[in-house]
Design a protein around this motif. Structure first.
Motif, mmCIF file in Angstrom:
data_model
loop_
_atom_site.group_PDB
_atom_site.id
_atom_site.type_symbol
_atom_site.label_atom_id
_atom_site.label_comp_id
_atom_site.label_asym_id
_atom_site.label_seq_id
_atom_site.Cartn_x
_atom_site.Cartn_y
_atom_site.Cartn_z
ATOM 1 N N ALA A 13 14.444 7.332 47.702
ATOM 2 C CA ALA A 13 14.512 7.539 49.151
ATOM 3 C C ALA A 13 15.184 8.869 49.468
ATOM 4 O O ALA A 13 14.720 9.626 50.340
ATOM 5 C CB ALA A 13 15.249 6.382 49.819
ATOM 6 N N ALA A 14 16.277 9.188 48.778
ATOM 7 C CA ALA A 14 16.984 10.455 49.006
ATOM 8 C C ALA A 14 16.095 11.639 48.641
ATOM 9 O O ALA A 14 16.028 12.632 49.366
ATOM 10 C CB ALA A 14 18.281 10.488 48.196
ATOM 11 N N TYR A 15 15.394 11.539 47.552
ATOM 12 C CA TYR A 15 14.486 12.605 47.125
ATOM 13 C C TYR A 15 13.384 12.806 48.157
ATOM 14 O O TYR A 15 13.087 13.935 48.563
ATOM 15 C CB TYR A 15 13.880 12.259 45.761
ATOM 16 N N ASP A 16 12.754 11.706 48.578
ATOM 17 C CA ASP A 16 11.666 11.788 49.548
ATOM 18 C C ASP A 16 12.149 12.394 50.854
ATOM 19 O O ASP A 16 11.434 13.193 51.478
ATOM 20 C CB ASP A 16 11.054 10.403 49.795
ATOM 21 N N GLU A 17 13.357 12.049 51.269
ATOM 22 C CA GLU A 17 13.922 12.603 52.500
ATOM 23 C C GLU A 17 14.149 14.112 52.358
ATOM 24 O O GLU A 17 13.822 14.885 53.257
ATOM 25 C CB GLU A 17 15.245 11.903 52.827
ATOM 26 N N ARG A 18 14.691 14.541 51.215
ATOM 27 C CA ARG A 18 14.901 15.978 50.962
ATOM 28 C C ARG A 18 13.569 16.716 50.957
ATOM 29 O O ARG A 18 13.434 17.777 51.569
ATOM 30 C CB ARG A 18 15.594 16.200 49.625
ATOM 31 N N SER A 22 10.728 15.857 52.305
ATOM 32 C CA SER A 22 10.146 15.835 53.643
ATOM 33 C C SER A 22 10.790 16.905 54.515
ATOM 34 O O SER A 22 10.118 17.638 55.250
ATOM 35 C CB SER A 22 10.326 14.455 54.260
ATOM 36 N N GLY A 23 12.110 17.027 54.444
ATOM 37 C CA GLY A 23 12.837 18.039 55.206
ATOM 38 C C GLY A 23 12.461 19.442 54.790
ATOM 39 O O GLY A 23 12.289 20.330 55.636
ATOM 40 N N GLU A 24 12.318 19.684 53.496
ATOM 41 C CA GLU A 24 11.938 21.010 53.003
ATOM 42 C C GLU A 24 10.530 21.391 53.429
ATOM 43 O O GLU A 24 10.268 22.532 53.776
ATOM 44 C CB GLU A 24 12.062 21.076 51.479
ATOM 45 N N ARG A 25 9.618 20.432 53.444
ATOM 46 C CA ARG A 25 8.245 20.715 53.870
ATOM 47 C C ARG A 25 8.199 21.075 55.353
ATOM 48 O O ARG A 25 7.470 21.953 55.764
ATOM 49 C CB ARG A 25 7.328 19.531 53.581
ATOM 50 N N GLN A 26 9.010 20.370 56.149
ATOM 51 C CA GLN A 26 9.033 20.649 57.582
ATOM 52 C C GLN A 26 9.645 22.017 57.866
ATOM 53 O O GLN A 26 9.257 22.691 58.814
ATOM 54 C CB GLN A 26 9.781 19.562 58.325
#
Length: 141
Positions: free
Chosen positions: A126-131, A133-137
């Motif tokens: 979950a932490a990885y996916d959140e990071r 996702s934030g980097e892509r945005q």
């Protein structure tokens, strides 16, 4: 020229195995024992022989095709034995061979580790996916 016994030749071949090499036969074995169904079948047989239907009930989610295929490959590799008892209906039991039993502690440890640490792995995902996702945005125009 030095003559070697068959045992010496086998030992020399064993020493030459290197799973990091693509052509090494141990690669195939690692692929096999790394399969999720293999680990579950082996650990399901830890307490003794079982019939196909018992294995199917124990291992939720395995299809008939995958269970049959897994049992056949484990039998071929010498990890599982198949015993047929002539009766009506015919009874077929699957059991670990001595070779399969020797692999059991490793497979049981992996299964236990996964059951113990799944919450930590889920949190890390979950932490990885959140990071990510934030980097892509951040890179969007």
């Amino acid at each position: 020229m030095t003559t070697r016994t068959a045992a010496q030749q086998r030992e020399q071949a064993r020493i030459a195995y290197d799973a990091y090499l693509a052509t090494c036969p141990t690669r195939q074995l690692l692929d096999r024992i790394g399969d999720k169904w293999v680990g579950l079948v082996l650990t399901a047989l830890a307490d003794g022989p079982q019939r196909y239907s018992g294995l199917s009930r124990t291992i939720a989610g395995v299809s008939e095709k995958m269970l049959t295929q897994t049992l056949r490959t484990l039998e071929r590799d010498g990890l599982v034995s198949r015993s047929v008892t002539l009766s009506v209906p015919v009874r077929v039991d699957y059991a670990l061979t001595p070779l399969g039993r020797s692999l059991l502690p490793v497979m049981q440890a992996i299964k236990d580790w996964a059951e113990t640490h799944i919450d930590e792995v889920t949190a890390a995902r979950a932490a990885y996916d959140e990071r990510e996702s934030g980097e892509r945005q951040e890179h969007l125009p």
